[in-house]
Design a protein around this motif. Structure first.
Motif, PDB file in Angstrom:
ATOM      1  N   GLU A   1       6.696  -9.337 -63.718  1.00  0.00           N
ATOM      2  CA  GLU A   1       8.028  -9.885 -63.637  1.00  0.00           C
ATOM      3  C   GLU A   1       8.563 -10.105 -65.252  1.00  0.00           C
ATOM      4  N   PRO A   2       9.575 -10.061 -65.482  1.00  0.00           N
ATOM      5  CA  PRO A   2      10.734  -9.534 -64.412  1.00  0.00           C
ATOM      6  C   PRO A   2      11.116  -7.986 -64.329  1.00  0.00           C
ATOM      7  N   GLY A   3       9.952  -7.155 -64.379  1.00  0.00           N
ATOM      8  CA  GLY A   3      10.269  -5.988 -64.055  1.00  0.00           C
ATOM      9  C   GLY A   3      10.553  -4.977 -65.374  1.00  0.00           C
ATOM     10  N   VAL A   4      11.412  -3.974 -65.272  1.00  0.00           N
ATOM     11  CA  VAL A   4      11.771  -3.249 -66.335  1.00  0.00           C
ATOM     12  C   VAL A   4      13.296  -3.578 -66.241  1.00  0.00           C
ATOM     13  N   VAL A   5      13.636  -4.138 -67.579  1.00  0.00           N
ATOM     14  CA  VAL A   5      14.784  -4.964 -67.867  1.00  0.00           C
ATOM     15  C   VAL A   5      15.274  -4.498 -69.406  1.00  0.00           C
ATOM     16  N   GLN A   6      16.427  -4.853 -69.689  1.00  0.00           N
ATOM     17  CA  GLN A   6      16.757  -4.564 -71.169  1.00  0.00           C
ATOM     18  C   GLN A   6      15.760  -5.682 -72.078  1.00  0.00           C
ATOM     19  N   VAL A   7      15.499  -5.097 -72.923  1.00  0.00           N
ATOM     20  CA  VAL A   7      14.261  -5.881 -74.064  1.00  0.00           C
ATOM     21  C   VAL A   7      14.603  -7.317 -74.130  1.00  0.00           C
ATOM     22  N   HIS A   8      15.843  -7.870 -74.412  1.00  0.00           N
ATOM     23  CA  HIS A   8      16.052  -9.051 -74.687  1.00  0.00           C
ATOM     24  C   HIS A   8      15.937  -9.956 -73.431  1.00  0.00           C
ATOM     25  N   LYS A   9      15.766  -9.521 -72.310  1.00  0.00           N
ATOM     26  CA  LYS A   9      15.556 -10.294 -70.993  1.00  0.00           C
ATOM     27  C   LYS A   9      14.285 -10.209 -70.505  1.00  0.00           C
ATOM     28  N   TRP A  10      13.200  -9.659 -71.138  1.00  0.00           N
ATOM     29  CA  TRP A  10      11.891  -9.874 -70.904  1.00  0.00           C
ATOM     30  C   TRP A  10      11.362 -10.965 -71.545  1.00  0.00           C
ATOM     31  N   ARG A  11      11.042 -12.034 -70.590  1.00  0.00           N
ATOM     32  CA  ARG A  11      10.573 -13.482 -70.871  1.00  0.00           C
ATOM     33  C   ARG A  11      11.188 -13.978 -72.263  1.00  0.00           C
ATOM     34  N   PRO A  12      12.413 -14.225 -72.439  1.00  0.00           N
ATOM     35  CA  PRO A  12      13.103 -14.348 -73.635  1.00  0.00           C
ATOM     36  C   PRO A  12      12.769 -15.610 -74.188  1.00  0.00           C
ATOM     37  N   ASP A  13      12.895 -15.711 -75.511  1.00  0.00           N
ATOM     38  CA  ASP A  13      12.760 -16.952 -76.149  1.00  0.00           C
ATOM     39  C   ASP A  13      13.835 -17.324 -77.030  1.00  0.00           C
ATOM     40  N   ASP A  14      14.145 -18.526 -77.384  1.00  0.00           N
ATOM     41  CA  ASP A  14      15.336 -18.829 -78.039  1.00  0.00           C
ATOM     42  C   ASP A  14      16.016 -17.920 -78.896  1.00  0.00           C
ATOM     43  N   PHE A  15      15.273 -17.217 -79.729  1.00  0.00           N
ATOM     44  CA  PHE A  15      15.573 -16.083 -80.541  1.00  0.00           C
ATOM     45  C   PHE A  15      16.296 -14.888 -79.815  1.00  0.00           C
ATOM     46  N   ALA A  16      15.740 -14.441 -78.859  1.00  0.00           N
ATOM     47  CA  ALA A  16      16.447 -13.371 -78.026  1.00  0.00           C
ATOM     48  C   ALA A  16      17.628 -13.810 -77.485  1.00  0.00           C
ATOM     49  N   THR A  17      17.371 -15.106 -76.905  1.00  0.00           N
ATOM     50  CA  THR A  17      18.902 -15.496 -76.241  1.00  0.00           C
ATOM     51  C   THR A  17      20.117 -15.525 -77.152  1.00  0.00           C
ATOM     52  N   ALA A  18      19.676 -16.321 -78.422  1.00  0.00           N
ATOM     53  CA  ALA A  18      20.965 -16.426 -79.526  1.00  0.00           C
ATOM     54  C   ALA A  18      21.271 -15.244 -80.016  1.00  0.00           C
ATOM     55  N   LEU A  19      20.529 -13.959 -80.140  1.00  0.00           N
ATOM     56  CA  LEU A  19      20.876 -12.815 -80.924  1.00  0.00           C
ATOM     57  C   LEU A  19      21.705 -12.082 -80.148  1.00  0.00           C
TER      58      LEU A  19
END
Length: 274
Positions: A239-257
């Protein structure tokens, strides 16, 4: 750190054509690139201005994957296919921060990566890193390289990473052949992480990126989510499968970017070999 001798550094850097690793380096603000690389990057960014966000998201995906595999899945040896020009933190810095004894083999086909390998890929005293100058299209040569066989035990689980590299293989059959050969070489309990370019979220913009690469001598193949999922066939996709890279187990940095999904043109996923 094991790298080839100084004589092996006297190679053709192929500066007359763009190279994916050097385009990536330029977009991320590096200095290890040449005129054709910069021209390809500027042409791509002129019509897809969030290319830097996309690439930074991909780099952060690699960091999260490495940390996850080392910290949560106990992986202690890694094979990184198409590592690119070293940019700290590299994979070994991420995983050895969790497990100092971790062993990492890097591979790339760009000679300029070799020129930097000795200075930038230094292991902890407890662990080991090494570099193999090789092409993804020749997986048997990678697997037989003495640097790899002296560093990794392929009877024990491996974290196999192919981050932003498979999209440099145009032919679908060839891409699956080389990936499957690597997947078949690692034992049960291994993990495979992959990211690759997609046009699913901004077809017009990503088409201009692909054209900018190709016009300057570098292949770039965008794939759909369904096409990317095929690379994981027979493995247990996490999980979460094949997704856009920023959505794979995102942290605060990925969410903010990332402000808009259309800013990111890479899909990624991680799977376990049963």
């Amino acid at each position: 750190m094991d790298v080839p001798s100084g004589r092996d550094l006297e190679v053709d850097l192929q500066t007359g054509r763009a190279h994916g690793a050097r385009i990536y380096d330029y977009v991320l603000g590096g200095k290890d690139n040449y005129a054709r690389d910069r021209a390809a990057a500027e042409a791509a960014m002129s019509t897809f201005p969030t290319l830097q966000i996309s690439m930074r998201s991909n780099r952060a995906f690699m960091h999260r994957v490495g940390r996850f595999l080392a910290a949560e899945r106990g992986i202690r040896q890694f094979l990184d296919i198409g590592t690119g020009i070293p940019t700290s933190p590299n994979l070994h810095e991420v995983v050895q921060a969790v497990a100092p004894s971790a062993r990492i083999v890097y591979t790339d086909n760009d000679p300029i990566v070799l020129a930097h390998a000795r200075a930038l890929m230094k292991s902890t005293p407890e662990g080991r890193t090494t570099y193999v100058q090789s092409d993804l299209r020749e997986p048997d040569a990678i697997l037989a390289a003495p640097q790899l066989t002296a560093t990794l035990d392929l009877t024990e689980p491996v974290g196999l990473l192919a981050i932003a590299v498979v999209h440099f293989i145009d032919d679908e059959d060839e891409a699956h052949r080389v990936v499957r050969r690597l997947l078949d070489a690692v034992p049960s309990g291994s993990y495979f992480a992959m990211s690759t370019a997609t046009g699913d979220f901004d077809p017009a913009g990503t088409a201009t990126v692909e054209r900018a690469y190709r016009e300057r001598g570098e292949v770039l193949k965008h794939r759909t989510k369904a096409q990317v999922e095929r690379f994981f066939d027979g493995w247990e996709l996490l999980e979460p499968g094949v997704v856009q890279v920023h959505k794979w187990r995102p942290d605060d940095f990925a969410t903010a970017l990332v402000k808009n999904d259309s800013d990111v043109a890479l899909l990624g996923g991680v799977a376990r070999k049963p």
